[in-house]
Design an enzyme around this catalytic site. Sequence first.
Site, short mmCIF file in Angstrom:
data_model
loop_
_atom_site.label_atom_id
_atom_site.label_comp_id
_atom_site.label_asym_id
_atom_site.label_seq_id
_atom_site.Cartn_x
_atom_site.Cartn_y
_atom_site.Cartn_z
N LEU A 126 1.14 -1.02 0.29
CA LEU A 126 -0.02 -0.11 -0.14
C LEU A 126 0.90 1.45 0.44
CD1 LEU A 126 -2.58 -1.39 2.53
CD2 LEU A 126 -2.92 -1.16 0.26
N SER A 127 2.09 0.97 -0.46
CA SER A 127 3.44 2.86 -0.31
C SER A 127 3.75 2.89 0.97
CB SER A 127 2.54 3.30 -1.85
OG SER A 127 2.64 2.68 -2.92
N SER A 128 3.69 1.87 1.99
CA SER A 128 4.09 3.04 2.81
C SER A 128 5.66 3.53 2.55
CB SER A 128 4.44 2.06 4.08
OG SER A 128 5.03 0.57 3.90
N ASP A 173 3.18 5.17 -7.34
CA ASP A 173 2.69 5.25 -6.07
C ASP A 173 3.14 7.23 -5.24
OD1 ASP A 173 3.05 2.78 -6.75
OD2 ASP A 173 4.72 2.58 -5.15
C1 GLA Z 1 5.30 -0.99 -6.99
C2 GLA Z 1 5.59 -0.24 -7.45
C3 GLA Z 1 5.04 1.52 -8.84
C4 GLA Z 1 4.53 0.33 -9.42
C5 GLA Z 1 3.37 -0.84 -9.01
C6 GLA Z 1 2.92 -2.56 -9.65
O1 GLA Z 1 4.11 -0.11 -5.69
O2 GLA Z 1 6.47 1.12 -6.45
O3 GLA Z 1 5.51 1.75 -9.50
O4 GLA Z 1 5.20 -0.75 -10.54
O5 GLA Z 1 4.79 -2.09 -8.40
O6 GLA Z 1 1.66 -1.83 -10.70
#
Ligand code: GLA
Length: 396
Positions: A126-128, A173
Amino acid sequence: MDIQALQQRFIERYGAADEPVFAFFAPGRVNLIGDHIDYSGGQVFPCAIEHGTTMLVRRSTDSMVKLASDNFDLMANLRQDELETKYDDHWINYPLAVLQQFRMAGVKTTGFECLYFGNLPSAAGLSSSAAIEVVTAYALNQLYAANMDLPTIATLCQQAENQFVGVQCGIMDQYAVAMGKEGHAMLLDCQTLECEQVPLALRDYTFVLVNSNQRRELSESLYNERVQQTVTALHLIQKRHSIEQLAELNISQLEDCEQLFTEHPVEYARARHVVEEQSRVVRAVAELKLNNLVEFGRLMYASHDSLRDQYGVSSDPLNLLVDLTRDNSDVLGARLTGAGFGGCTVNLLKQDRIDAFKETISEPYQNATGLTATFLDFAPSQGVREISLAPLQEVS
Ligand code: GLA
């Protein structure tokens, strides 16, 4: 933890001072469709969520950079000449990576002290990490009066992750975390950075996130390997088509190139995913605008299957989470979200059936994997922002 309590923790750690304390928040993100195509110039459809990372920061009187987190023990008090040293696999690398980019942009990184607190589940896809990067860049932009706009901040953070952390991620992200809009998902063209905010009018449906809680092993090196495979595929295709990025290709152009891939079947499968996923994103967003959630859900399943079969980034637990929804008539679609190799699925289901949905997942998932699935409600939210703090004397 509420913001007043965090402010109190900040003062306990660093003491009171005349300089004001500022607070900022950056959310995590969930990608609704379009994974592993941002670094091939594709379009993606993420939105920012409610959970994220808060950062309290204060200018200091000396040149030391003091980084601490309320989630983890390790803190760092660093002299300016120590800021380029990478820590082994540690959250501190994210602020250090951002600081390096500020220096590269000609900004003098004078001393400050800061405290982070995050409520995103870690390693859940979830992009922490993007949340830490973007909240840091947004705060430093203000602290150093660097005058960067949000797209610049997002791009700087992607560079930070590519160059210092060493993950060759795309822009999705950082962009979603910086530019999210409440109630919307963004259709982001990762080649041009054009961004359309699309209202998420889901009527009596909602998205629900299910965390597989599967430990993500080797995910960074596997991620970079996927990026490398798309570069190989691009070079092969460029022998025949003058394209700059894989996502520019359509499926018949790709199929025309198949004989170039006789020795690279894996790279061909990766390219097929990119080309088909790109077209799924365009169709899915068009269907959403027509209120056709059934078709949106169908495309989510197709996206998952392609990430599993063509791109090789799913896992048994993620596949099980998706498979457990396939015969459930309350669920329109499900897919892994983000990088894969563990992390979360995103599910589109009837709003009033959330509890029943959880029941159909929890027990069979636990029995089959020994892991406990956890659930996160979904609220598309605003991107990075400043939070106002009460004056210090009001903090008890
Ligand atoms: C990670 C990367 C993104 C993207 C996703 C997959 O979250 O940071 O740039 O490539 O994977 O969609």
